[in-house]
Scaffold this active site. Sequence first.
Site, PDB file in Angstrom:
ATOM      1  N   SER A 201       0.825  -1.207   0.000  1.00  0.00           N
ATOM      2  CA  SER A 201       0.000   0.000   0.000  1.00  0.00           C
ATOM      3  C   SER A 201       0.867   1.268   0.000  1.00  0.00           C
ATOM      4  CB  SER A 201      -0.956  -0.050   1.197  1.00  0.00           C
ATOM      5  OG  SER A 201      -2.044   0.830   1.026  1.00  0.00           O
ATOM      6  N   ASP A 329      -9.333  -4.135  -6.115  1.00  0.00           N
ATOM      7  CA  ASP A 329      -8.858  -3.427  -4.915  1.00  0.00           C
ATOM      8  C   ASP A 329      -9.639  -2.124  -4.752  1.00  0.00           C
ATOM      9  OD1 ASP A 329      -7.356  -1.907  -3.012  1.00  0.00           O
ATOM     10  OD2 ASP A 329      -5.557  -3.051  -3.512  1.00  0.00           O
ATOM     11  N   HIS A 358      -8.176  -5.295  -0.830  1.00  0.00           N
ATOM     12  CA  HIS A 358      -6.966  -4.567  -0.443  1.00  0.00           C
ATOM     13  C   HIS A 358      -6.284  -5.306   0.700  1.00  0.00           C
ATOM     14  CE1 HIS A 358      -4.321  -1.104  -0.372  1.00  0.00           C
ATOM     15  NE2 HIS A 358      -4.431  -1.049   0.945  1.00  0.00           N
TER      16      HIS A 358
END
Length: 414
Positions: A201, A329, A358
């Site tokens: 991320s 995602d 995610h």
Amino acid sequence: MAKLSLGSTFPLSLSHHIRPSVTGFNVAATTMKMLDNHPSLEVIGGARDRFLPALFNNLRLPYNPFPLIAWNRHVETIFASFYRSVPDVRLRRECLRAKDGGSVALDWVSGDHRRLPPDSPILILLPGLTGGSQDSYVRHMLTKANSKGWRVLVFNSRGCGGSPVTTPQFYSASFLGDMCEVVEHVGARYPGANLYAVGWSLGANILVRYLGHESHACPLSGAVSLCNPFNLVIADEDFHKGFNNVYDKALARALCKIFKKHALLFEDMDGEFNIPLAANAKSVRDFDEGLTRVSFGFKSVDDYYSNSGSCDSIKHVQRPLLCIQAENDPIAPSRAIPREDIKENPNCVLIVTPKGGHLGWVAGAEAPLGSPWTDPVVMDFLEHLERGASKTDKFSCNSEAVQRSSGELQHMEV
């Protein structure tokens, strides 16, 4: 932060682009056959042909998400966050003081300094926004790599994972200073080892920016980016849509919690800081407007997002880079992936799974509670790089840097 297909998602024509070597002919030929019958993954990149044989064991089967859990991207994301197992591992913490007076925490597997040879490959893990060594996805990657003889450490950014905050500045998507100092310190401690990194991320965004910034001079031998938002403007747009507001509010609460622990450091700040807005932020954008963008010299939060993504860094990457994204995602949108630059860069390969949410990827042999589907793929890639890496052309660091690193560390068990 976490639909688009440009015509290279394992179609029949893909086999025409693979150029197998003589020694790896059987593996490459089998890979081609597998790809022709494998519509579930998108695999592209200038380094695709180079690395596909190394990834064969895990890419030869279709991506099969775990039933029920993966039917919805939000269900998969939340399930992985709350219910994935957290491996128990004893860590040794180092608090590294940066040149600007700030601090980060490095968590190493306790006992590895004595147990592993000094030239064992080293893996630096960069968690996502507000994440740290306590997170399940970090722990699974740590234990899997460590079980294969890798020396692993978690890089907890300022304020994250219990890392101390010693100056009125946190970290950001654009700031590379701490990453540079961490790599310098680790390379100085183990000058005979190859260095690698994995980021998730926001940590992936920072890692790819670092790779692009360092380019040919990068001391890493390879890296992996997972759930990278790439383009923060696009990610911010999607962050305020529908159910994504739940993630936005949750991350804002986590940022406010970190901020309030260290609020005294930010009293009487000059300039454009809006401390009340940051302290009571209802969204990540509020926090970035009140604090982050001012701390790092941006004119506005939109200016910060426009200039802090990693999509423009891909073209400058000169080290092997594996990017893994999920098509669905909700936080790192698929349309933000710089596919064309990845296809043009001979060092990059991209895998896009049809599902995964995610930081989810609830699939594979250990689903639903074990490690994510990505972990074996990541390790196959890294071990392939390590087998082919030279131990002679190592990142070196002068004695002054070694002395500074040694003198500015604190140790504790966590």
